[in-house]
Scaffold this motif. Structure first.
Motif, PDB file in Angstrom:
ATOM      1  N   UNK A 160       0.825  -1.209   0.000  1.00 30.68           N
ATOM      2  CA  UNK A 160       0.000   0.000   0.000  1.00 30.68           C
ATOM      3  C   UNK A 160       0.858   1.258   0.000  1.00 30.68           C
ATOM      4  N   UNK A 161       1.920   1.263   0.811  1.00 27.63           N
ATOM      5  CA  UNK A 161       2.723   2.482   0.954  1.00 27.63           C
ATOM      6  C   UNK A 161       3.804   2.609  -0.118  1.00 27.63           C
ATOM      7  N   UNK A 162       4.447   1.512  -0.495  1.00 28.00           N
ATOM      8  CA  UNK A 162       5.569   1.604  -1.427  1.00 28.00           C
ATOM      9  C   UNK A 162       5.118   1.574  -2.884  1.00 28.00           C
ATOM     10  N   UNK A 163       4.279   0.617  -3.240  1.00 24.49           N
ATOM     11  CA  UNK A 163       3.908   0.476  -4.645  1.00 24.49           C
ATOM     12  C   UNK A 163       2.782   1.407  -5.065  1.00 24.49           C
ATOM     13  N   UNK A 164       1.837   1.625  -4.182  1.00 30.02           N
ATOM     14  CA  UNK A 164       0.726   2.505  -4.537  1.00 30.02           C
ATOM     15  C   UNK A 164       1.031   3.961  -4.207  1.00 30.02           C
ATOM     16  N   UNK A 177       0.863   5.523  -1.445  1.00 33.29           N
ATOM     17  CA  UNK A 177      -0.137   6.096  -0.556  1.00 33.29           C
ATOM     18  C   UNK A 177       0.487   6.308   0.811  1.00 33.29           C
ATOM     19  N   UNK A 178      -0.132   7.161   1.592  1.00 30.88           N
ATOM     20  CA  UNK A 178       0.406   7.443   2.920  1.00 30.88           C
ATOM     21  C   UNK A 178      -0.102   6.416   3.920  1.00 30.88           C
ATOM     22  N   UNK A 179       0.530   6.400   5.079  1.00 24.53           N
ATOM     23  CA  UNK A 179       0.128   5.489   6.140  1.00 24.53           C
ATOM     24  C   UNK A 179      -1.244   5.889   6.687  1.00 24.53           C
ATOM     25  N   UNK A 180      -1.544   7.177   6.690  1.00 23.27           N
ATOM     26  CA  UNK A 180      -2.860   7.643   7.137  1.00 23.27           C
ATOM     27  C   UNK A 180      -3.944   7.108   6.208  1.00 23.27           C
ATOM     28  N   UNK A 181      -3.669   7.089   4.916  1.00 20.48           N
ATOM     29  CA  UNK A 181      -4.609   6.540   3.952  1.00 20.48           C
ATOM     30  C   UNK A 181      -4.849   5.054   4.211  1.00 20.48           C
ATOM     31  N   UNK A 231      18.471   5.703   5.218  1.00 20.42           N
ATOM     32  CA  UNK A 231      17.489   6.482   4.475  1.00 20.42           C
ATOM     33  C   UNK A 231      17.983   6.908   3.114  1.00 20.42           C
ATOM     34  N   UNK A 232      19.289   7.056   2.963  1.00 21.43           N
ATOM     35  CA  UNK A 232      19.841   7.389   1.654  1.00 21.43           C
ATOM     36  C   UNK A 232      19.852   6.183   0.730  1.00 21.43           C
ATOM     37  N   UNK A 233      19.989   4.997   1.326  1.00 22.49           N
ATOM     38  CA  UNK A 233      20.069   3.777   0.531  1.00 22.49           C
ATOM     39  C   UNK A 233      18.683   3.334   0.050  1.00 22.49           C
ATOM     40  N   UNK A 234      17.709   3.327   0.955  1.00 22.62           N
ATOM     41  CA  UNK A 234      16.372   2.813   0.617  1.00 22.62           C
ATOM     42  C   UNK A 234      15.318   3.684   1.290  1.00 22.62           C
ATOM     43  N   UNK A 235      14.081   3.518   0.854  1.00 20.06           N
ATOM     44  CA  UNK A 235      12.994   4.291   1.448  1.00 20.06           C
ATOM     45  C   UNK A 235      12.685   3.769   2.851  1.00 20.06           C
ATOM     46  N   UNK A 236      12.032   4.591   3.624  1.00 20.12           N
ATOM     47  CA  UNK A 236      11.691   4.217   4.993  1.00 20.12           C
ATOM     48  C   UNK A 236      10.766   3.036   5.070  1.00 20.12           C
ATOM     49  N   UNK A 237       9.849   2.931   4.123  1.00 23.03           N
ATOM     50  CA  UNK A 237       8.911   1.812   4.109  1.00 23.03           C
ATOM     51  C   UNK A 237       9.654   0.506   3.836  1.00 23.03           C
ATOM     52  N   UNK A 238      10.634   0.533   2.941  1.00 21.12           N
ATOM     53  CA  UNK A 238      11.413  -0.666   2.632  1.00 21.12           C
ATOM     54  C   UNK A 238      12.217  -1.108   3.847  1.00 21.12           C
ATOM     55  N   UNK A 239      12.807  -0.174   4.560  1.00 23.00           N
ATOM     56  CA  UNK A 239      13.592  -0.509   5.751  1.00 23.00           C
ATOM     57  C   UNK A 239      12.690  -1.063   6.848  1.00 23.00           C
ATOM     58  N   UNK A 240      11.507  -0.451   7.022  1.00 20.65           N
ATOM     59  CA  UNK A 240      10.573  -0.948   8.029  1.00 20.65           C
ATOM     60  C   UNK A 240      10.099  -2.354   7.681  1.00 20.65           C
ATOM     61  N   UNK A 241       9.856  -2.606   6.406  1.00 23.85           N
ATOM     62  CA  UNK A 241       9.423  -3.936   5.975  1.00 23.85           C
ATOM     63  C   UNK A 241      10.537  -4.964   6.182  1.00 23.85           C
ATOM     64  N   UNK A 242      11.772  -4.595   5.875  1.00 23.04           N
ATOM     65  CA  UNK A 242      12.893  -5.513   6.101  1.00 23.04           C
ATOM     66  C   UNK A 242      13.051  -5.805   7.592  1.00 23.04           C
ATOM     67  N   UNK A 243      12.889  -4.785   8.419  1.00 20.06           N
ATOM     68  CA  UNK A 243      12.957  -5.000   9.867  1.00 20.06           C
ATOM     69  C   UNK A 243      11.859  -5.918  10.349  1.00 20.06           C
ATOM     70  N   UNK A 244      10.653  -5.757   9.794  1.00 18.54           N
ATOM     71  CA  UNK A 244       9.549  -6.643  10.150  1.00 18.54           C
ATOM     72  C   UNK A 244       9.836  -8.074   9.719  1.00 18.54           C
ATOM     73  N   UNK A 245      10.422  -8.244   8.545  1.00 20.82           N
ATOM     74  CA  UNK A 245      10.778  -9.596   8.083  1.00 20.82           C
ATOM     75  C   UNK A 245      11.797 -10.245   9.005  1.00 20.82           C
TER      76      UNK A 245
END
Length: 177
Positions: A37-41, A43-47, A132-146
């Motif tokens: 939802x956040x990375x590909x679409x 959209x914001x987290x509020x959305x 944050x320079x390497x990847x987006x915040x959503x990608x880092x959060x998703x990797x941390x969740x994994x």
């Protein structure tokens, strides 16, 4: 044949450890949906939160109307849910305490009175800046969740030793003279 205390505790199975655990799988599915939802679409987290809230609210309302139409008694009707004043107060008190504690820790770190805390904050912010320079915040959060889900799964499968190592209970031993 009589079993002593050590043999009976060795044979009992902890149901929490025997279960492979659905939590990691639920977390990875929810994380994947948030990432999509956040990375590909874009959209914001509020959305995302508002979309989920609307879907849940509509689903519960439709189920409540369907159960009423079919004359099925539901122990708790979703259309009549209410939150008590005490529950609302405790939720917001917990939120206020958490924000206040974080603010006080950051204030101590910013003043520089605690050098170790100050350097921990500086290093953490530097690492987050580099990530944050390497990847987006959503990608880092998703990797941390994994990684968290893999850790929880490995801990449930007992591939990683538990945080509290097993110890023998010496209080139940009785010596016969």
């Amino acid at each position: 044949m009589e079993l002593n205390a050590d043999e009976t505790t060795a044979r009992t199975i902890n149901p929490r450890k025997a279960d492979v655990g659905g939590k990691p799988f639920i977390l990875i599915i929810c994380g994947s949906l948030v990432y999509y939802h956040c990375a590909y679409r874009n959209s914001s987290l509020v959305s995302l939160v508002s979309d989920v809230f609307i879907v849940l609210l509509c689903s519960l309302a439709i189920l409540g109307l369907l159960f009423r139409q079919m004359n099925i008694s539901v122990p708790v009707d979703p259309l009549e849910w209410q939150i008590s004043q005490d529950a609302a107060n405790s939720v917001f008190a917990c939120l206020a305490n958490t924000i206040g504690a974080a603010e006080s820790v950051l204030r101590v770190a910013a003043t520089g009175h605690d050098k170790r805390l100050f350097f921990k904050v500086v290093v953490t912010l530097y690492v987050l800046s580099a990530l944050g320079r390497i990847a987006s915040g959503v990608t880092i959060a998703y990797a941390g969740l994994c990684f968290l889900c893999l850790y929880m799964l490995a801990e449930n499968l007992q591939l990683i030793s538990s945080r509290n190592p097993r110890r023998r209970d010496c209080t139940n031993t009785v010596q016969d003279d």
